[in-house]
Design an enzyme around this catalytic site. Structure first.
Site, short mmCIF file in Angstrom:
data_model
loop_
_atom_site.label_atom_id
_atom_site.label_comp_id
_atom_site.label_asym_id
_atom_site.label_seq_id
_atom_site.Cartn_x
_atom_site.Cartn_y
_atom_site.Cartn_z
N ALA A 95 2.87 5.22 -7.35
CA ALA A 95 1.67 4.76 -7.32
C ALA A 95 1.49 3.87 -8.44
CB ALA A 95 0.81 5.85 -7.27
N ASN A 96 0.30 3.32 -8.61
CA ASN A 96 0.17 2.38 -9.77
C ASN A 96 -1.35 2.64 -10.41
OD1 ASN A 96 -2.10 0.48 -8.59
ND2 ASN A 96 -0.27 0.16 -7.11
N ARG A 97 -1.92 2.07 -11.32
CA ARG A 97 -3.17 2.46 -12.11
C ARG A 97 -4.43 1.73 -11.54
NH1 ARG A 97 -1.27 4.71 -16.68
NH2 ARG A 97 0.73 3.99 -17.40
N ALA A 98 -4.30 1.25 -10.54
CA ALA A 98 -5.56 0.72 -9.88
C ALA A 98 -6.63 1.79 -9.47
CB ALA A 98 -5.31 0.06 -8.60
N ALA A 106 -4.34 -3.10 -4.98
CA ALA A 106 -2.86 -3.05 -5.79
C ALA A 106 -1.69 -2.56 -4.85
CB ALA A 106 -3.01 -2.29 -7.08
#
Ligand code: CTP
Ligand code: CA
Length: 221
Positions: free
Chosen positions: A33-36, A99
């Site tokens: 995943a990512n920080r969005a 994102a």
């Protein structure tokens, strides 16, 4: 109360918005995943609805509530996001703020990956995800106005100009993510179009959303 027509310049228009991160499964319990946070994309969906648009928001997993007055579709992976966006067409405009994970694990495990004494860690080779923005920008049912975001940490406008051409979209909202932008409350953006670049001052993400929604209304008028 019914707003006067001037306050509802997007009445009768359909706009698709993507928001949040995507989750790319590794096995049944793990993902990439990512920080969005979805803060900017959800604010854009709400701002478009406030101008009278019918809005379909396709969002990855976020902790924020669905915006009021917006049809919200929850997905996890990039492939699910693409399918949901295609299913939502036709639209007058589309804003791709998500994102999206650039890569996913090539072979998702059907059972939880297990440690075993003396066994090497799993190598997890990656494969490229579909580019949702580029796919829709070249779609048979392409919306009249296709808007991408560009998250950059350096040479922000230069990279955004290249991205606009490469992806085939009309506008890129170039996003300087070198600071605390991912998950933060404010955004510093540059609007890159075919005719030039507008530098917007640093402002709350809700204000970026309102300004962008107003520009979309102007453009579709
Ligand atoms: N995007 C998308 N699908 C992907 C990757 C990106 O729709 N698989 C969209 C994003 O929502 C954004 C735009 O493309 O509107 C640009 O995303 P960005 O990550 O900045 O660009 P990339 O083309 O992925 O290039 P890179 O991450 O290498 O800078
Ligand atoms: Ca990317």
């Amino acid at each position: 109360a019914q707003l006067a027509p001037a306050a509802q310049p997007l009445a009768g228009r359909h706009v698709v918005v993507t928001s949040g991160p995507t989750h790319e499964p590794i096995d049944p319990v793990r993902y990439i995943a990512n920080r969005a946070s979805g803060r900017q994309g959800h604010a854009i969906a709400a701002a478009l609805a406030a101008l009278g648009a019918r809005v379909t928001l396709v969002t990855g997993p976020v902790t924020r509530p669905d915006p009021a007055g917006v049809t919200t579709i929850h997905i996890e992976s990039a492939r699910e996001m693409l399918a949901a966006v295609e299913a939502a067409l036709p639209a007058d405009a589309a804003v791709f703020n998500a994102a999206v994970a650039d890569w996913r694990v090539a072979h998702e495990a059907t059972q939880k990956l297990k440690k075993e004494p003396g066994k090497a860690p799993p190598p997890l080779p990656l494969t490229l995800n579909p580019d949702i923005l580029a796919t829709i920008a070249r779609h048979a049912a392409r919306p009249r106005l296709v808007i991408g975001f560009a998250a950059e940490t350096e040479r922000v406008v230069e990279h955004a100009r290249e991205k606009r051409l490469r992806k085939g979209c009309d506008w890129i909202v170039a996003n300087d993510v070198s600071g605390d932008v991912m998950g933060g409350a404010e955004n510093t953006v540059h609007l890159v179009t075919a005719t030039g670049v507008e530098d917007w001052p640093r402002m709350p993400k809700e204000q970026v959303a309102a300004k962008l929604a107003a520009r979309i209304a102007e453009s579709l008028a």
